[in-house]
Design a protein around this motif. Structure first.
Motif, mmCIF file in Angstrom:
data_model
loop_
_atom_site.group_PDB
_atom_site.id
_atom_site.type_symbol
_atom_site.label_atom_id
_atom_site.label_comp_id
_atom_site.label_asym_id
_atom_site.label_seq_id
_atom_site.Cartn_x
_atom_site.Cartn_y
_atom_site.Cartn_z
ATOM 1 N N ALA A 116 21.520 34.008 7.508
ATOM 2 C CA ALA A 116 22.423 33.042 6.861
ATOM 3 C C ALA A 116 21.900 32.607 5.508
ATOM 4 O O ALA A 116 21.989 31.439 5.136
ATOM 5 N N MET A 117 21.334 33.535 4.733
ATOM 6 C CA MET A 117 20.884 33.244 3.383
ATOM 7 C C MET A 117 21.300 34.402 2.484
ATOM 8 O O MET A 117 21.759 35.442 2.966
ATOM 9 N N LEU A 118 21.148 34.224 1.197
ATOM 10 C CA LEU A 118 21.543 35.268 0.258
ATOM 11 C C LEU A 118 20.635 36.481 0.384
ATOM 12 O O LEU A 118 19.412 36.334 0.426
ATOM 13 N N PRO A 119 21.193 37.685 0.460
ATOM 14 C CA PRO A 119 20.354 38.890 0.480
ATOM 15 C C PRO A 119 19.792 39.181 -0.900
ATOM 16 O O PRO A 119 20.031 38.455 -1.870
ATOM 17 N N ARG A 120 19.061 40.288 -1.013
ATOM 18 C CA ARG A 120 18.313 40.579 -2.232
ATOM 19 C C ARG A 120 19.228 40.722 -3.447
ATOM 20 O O ARG A 120 18.968 40.127 -4.500
ATOM 21 N N ASP A 121 20.288 41.503 -3.332
ATOM 22 C CA ASP A 121 21.168 41.709 -4.486
ATOM 23 C C ASP A 121 21.851 40.415 -4.899
ATOM 24 O O ASP A 121 21.983 40.112 -6.101
ATOM 25 N N ALA A 122 22.276 39.629 -3.908
ATOM 26 C CA ALA A 122 22.993 38.387 -4.224
ATOM 27 C C ALA A 122 22.074 37.359 -4.866
ATOM 28 O O ALA A 122 22.482 36.645 -5.791
ATOM 29 N N ILE A 123 20.829 37.263 -4.404
ATOM 30 C CA ILE A 123 19.928 36.280 -5.010
ATOM 31 C C ILE A 123 19.542 36.694 -6.429
ATOM 32 O O ILE A 123 19.329 35.845 -7.297
ATOM 33 N N SER A 124 19.492 38.002 -6.694
ATOM 34 C CA SER A 124 19.226 38.464 -8.063
ATOM 35 C C SER A 124 20.389 38.111 -8.982
ATOM 36 O O SER A 124 20.183 37.670 -10.124
ATOM 37 N N GLU A 125 21.616 38.295 -8.488
ATOM 38 C CA GLU A 125 22.785 37.923 -9.288
ATOM 39 C C GLU A 125 22.836 36.411 -9.504
ATOM 40 O O GLU A 125 23.184 35.939 -10.590
ATOM 41 N N ARG A 126 22.476 35.658 -8.482
ATOM 42 C CA ARG A 126 22.477 34.205 -8.611
ATOM 43 C C ARG A 126 21.420 33.758 -9.618
ATOM 44 O O ARG A 126 21.633 32.793 -10.383
ATOM 45 N N LEU A 127 20.287 34.468 -9.666
ATOM 46 C CA LEU A 127 19.235 34.132 -10.625
ATOM 47 C C LEU A 127 19.727 34.306 -12.056
ATOM 48 O O LEU A 127 19.490 33.446 -12.914
ATOM 49 N N VAL A 128 20.423 35.408 -12.308
ATOM 50 C CA VAL A 128 20.963 35.641 -13.656
ATOM 51 C C VAL A 128 21.952 34.535 -14.028
ATOM 52 O O VAL A 128 21.939 34.019 -15.152
ATOM 53 N N ALA A 129 22.797 34.147 -13.068
ATOM 54 C CA ALA A 129 23.776 33.084 -13.340
ATOM 55 C C ALA A 129 23.090 31.743 -13.583
ATOM 56 O O ALA A 129 23.502 30.969 -14.468
ATOM 57 N N GLU A 130 22.030 31.455 -12.832
ATOM 58 C CA GLU A 130 21.336 30.183 -13.012
ATOM 59 C C GLU A 130 20.603 30.139 -14.350
ATOM 60 O O GLU A 130 20.531 29.074 -14.994
ATOM 61 N N VAL A 131 20.046 31.265 -14.785
ATOM 62 C CA VAL A 131 19.387 31.301 -16.094
ATOM 63 C C VAL A 131 20.406 31.049 -17.202
ATOM 64 O O VAL A 131 20.168 30.268 -18.136
ATOM 65 N N ALA A 132 21.563 31.710 -17.108
ATOM 66 C CA ALA A 132 22.609 31.494 -18.106
ATOM 67 C C ALA A 132 23.091 30.047 -18.093
ATOM 68 O O ALA A 132 23.333 29.443 -19.151
ATOM 69 N N ARG A 133 23.215 29.493 -16.921
ATOM 70 C CA ARG A 133 23.661 28.100 -16.805
ATOM 71 C C ARG A 133 22.633 27.149 -17.416
ATOM 72 O O ARG A 133 22.991 26.186 -18.109
ATOM 73 N N ALA A 134 21.356 27.411 -17.152
ATOM 74 C CA ALA A 134 20.311 26.555 -17.720
ATOM 75 C C ALA A 134 20.301 26.626 -19.240
ATOM 76 O O ALA A 134 20.064 25.612 -19.916
ATOM 77 N N ARG A 135 20.570 27.821 -19.799
ATOM 78 C CA ARG A 135 20.602 27.955 -21.254
ATOM 79 C C ARG A 135 21.768 27.181 -21.849
ATOM 80 O O ARG A 135 21.639 26.490 -22.861
ATOM 81 N N VAL A 136 22.932 27.304 -21.245
ATOM 82 C CA VAL A 136 24.128 26.655 -21.791
ATOM 83 C C VAL A 136 24.013 25.134 -21.717
ATOM 84 O O VAL A 136 24.353 24.414 -22.668
ATOM 85 N N LEU A 137 23.498 24.610 -20.574
ATOM 86 C CA LEU A 137 23.420 23.165 -20.372
ATOM 87 C C LEU A 137 22.097 22.575 -20.846
ATOM 88 O O LEU A 137 21.887 21.359 -20.708
ATOM 89 N N ASN A 138 21.219 23.440 -21.381
ATOM 90 C CA ASN A 138 19.914 22.992 -21.858
ATOM 91 C C ASN A 138 19.149 22.260 -20.745
ATOM 92 O O ASN A 138 18.634 21.149 -20.932
ATOM 93 N N GLN A 139 19.085 22.896 -19.587
ATOM 94 C CA GLN A 139 18.418 22.324 -18.428
ATOM 95 C C GLN A 139 17.214 23.173 -18.031
ATOM 96 O O GLN A 139 17.062 24.319 -18.457
ATOM 97 N N SER A 140 16.392 22.629 -17.176
ATOM 98 C CA SER A 140 15.239 23.349 -16.651
ATOM 99 C C SER A 140 15.658 24.191 -15.449
ATOM 100 O O SER A 140 16.675 23.932 -14.808
ATOM 101 N N LEU A 141 14.865 25.174 -15.136
ATOM 102 C CA LEU A 141 15.082 26.017 -13.963
ATOM 103 C C LEU A 141 13.730 26.422 -13.404
ATOM 104 O O LEU A 141 12.877 26.943 -14.121
ATOM 105 N N SER A 142 13.548 26.166 -12.121
ATOM 106 C CA SER A 142 12.325 26.565 -11.435
ATOM 107 C C SER A 142 12.692 27.319 -10.165
ATOM 108 O O SER A 142 13.847 27.280 -9.699
ATOM 109 N N ALA A 143 11.715 28.005 -9.633
ATOM 110 C CA ALA A 143 11.923 28.766 -8.404
ATOM 111 C C ALA A 143 10.659 28.721 -7.571
ATOM 112 O O ALA A 143 9.547 28.733 -8.095
ATOM 113 N N LEU A 144 10.846 28.671 -6.266
ATOM 114 C CA LEU A 144 9.748 28.777 -5.316
ATOM 115 C C LEU A 144 9.773 30.169 -4.694
ATOM 116 O O LEU A 144 10.801 30.592 -4.157
ATOM 117 N N VAL A 145 8.663 30.870 -4.796
ATOM 118 C CA VAL A 145 8.498 32.150 -4.109
ATOM 119 C C VAL A 145 7.725 31.859 -2.829
ATOM 120 O O VAL A 145 6.556 31.465 -2.866
#
Length: 311
Positions: free
Chosen positions: A167-196
């Motif tokens: 019940a979590m995002l698989p590998r391809d989906a989390i990679s796509e979500r990462l690209v979207a979150e980076v773009a979102r952070a750039r547009v809104l001038n926000q921070s983005l962090s991730a826990l591995v």
């Protein structure tokens, strides 16, 4: 989502209804004075009742279905000599039973294989080419809803973003979500962090205690992460035991707080066979002017670094 009854519970309820029908048939024979026909139907009712009791046993999923199918076939065979002209009403029961209780290929093979027996057993008078055409038409029609359901299930599995096991995002989906979150952070001038996050006990749980313990560990991990993260955070499975938790609009200090809270919560949710859940987590923060590809490579490298002590 509202909680729904499990598949095994629904099967148990259906089998219990079948046992009730057979018990009513035995009572009907008693009231009508058909005493020689009571015992076979009563035995079949007991068999279906036993199948209903076994339906919720995960270690014998197919046995109750086979027991119900055999009981249904025997019930038709016992009642067939007394059907007379009403046999046409019973001709659709065997193919429907097989379709509901067996995989599609096995159900189709069994329906075709037993077609002559049912056509002659239910009523020899009705064993005409027209009756045979009706039987095979019922076989085809009974397979159509199941075929449509399987097609929809395959389509849902192909398009669903969530891993059906965890019940979590698989590998391809989390990679796509990462690209979207980076773009979102750039547009809104926000921070983005991730826990591995690395779960070293995941492989050990499967090797020592089996798949059930591994699934319990994975389910508990997902529940703890969801309780200790925000609604907009995204959890994904990058490798078998390596997970990414994307923290939108969170700096290094916020990510550190999330990591400490998550590690503490995992330690407070022990499992019966495994004990306390042990996890390792590394924080990665999106740097200024860093591309999504570069950030993803750093997350992948962080996952490999967590795996190194185990290799």
């Amino acid at each position: 989502m509202p909680e729904r009854p499990s598949s095994s519970r629904l099967h148990a309820m259906a089998y219990a209804c079948g046992a009730l029908v057979l018990a009513n048939l035995a009572a009907w024979h008693y009231l009508m004075g058909h005493y020689p026909r009571i015992l076979p139907v009563a035995i079949l009712a007991v068999m279906v009742s036993a199948a209903a009791l076994m339906a919720e046993n995960d270690y014998a999923r197919r046995l109750p279905a086979y027991l119900v199918l055999i009981s249904g076939y025997l019930a038709i065979a016992v009642e067939a000599p007394y059907l007379e002209t009403s046999g046409a009403l019973w001709i659709g029961i065997p193919p429907i039973l097989a379709t509901l209780l067996l995989p599609p290929g096995a159900a189709l093979f069994l329906n075709v294989l037993l077609a002559p027996m049912w056509l002659f057993l239910i009523n020899p008078v009705l064993s005409t080419p027209t009756c045979g055409l009706q039987y095979f038409t019922l076989v085809i029609i009974s397979m159509l809803p199941l075929g449509w359901y399987m097609q929809q299930a395959r389509l849902l599995k192909t398009t669903d973003q969530f891993d059906t096991q965890s019940a979590m995002l698989p590998r391809d989906a989390i990679s796509e979500r990462l690209v979207a979150e980076v773009a979102r952070a750039r547009v809104l001038n926000q921070s983005l962090s991730a826990l591995v996050i690395h779960l070293p006990q995941l492989d050990m749980a499967n090797e020592q205690f089996g798949q059930t313990a591994q699934d319990a560990l994975l389910t508990t991990f997902c529940e703890v992460v969801q309780r200790n993260s925000r609604r907009g955070d995204a959890l994904g499975r990058h490798r078998h035991s390596v997970f990414w938790l994307l923290l939108a609009d969170a700096g290094e200090a916020g990510a550190l707080i999330v990591r400490e809270r998550l590690m503490h919560a995992l330690g407070e949710n022990p499992l019966p066979e495994i004990g306390a859940i042990e996890a390792q987590a590394r924080i990665c923060h999106l740097a200024n002017d860093e591309s999504a590809e570069r950030f993803e490579q750093r997350l992948i490298k962080g996952g490999f670094n967590l795996l190194e002590p185990d290799t």
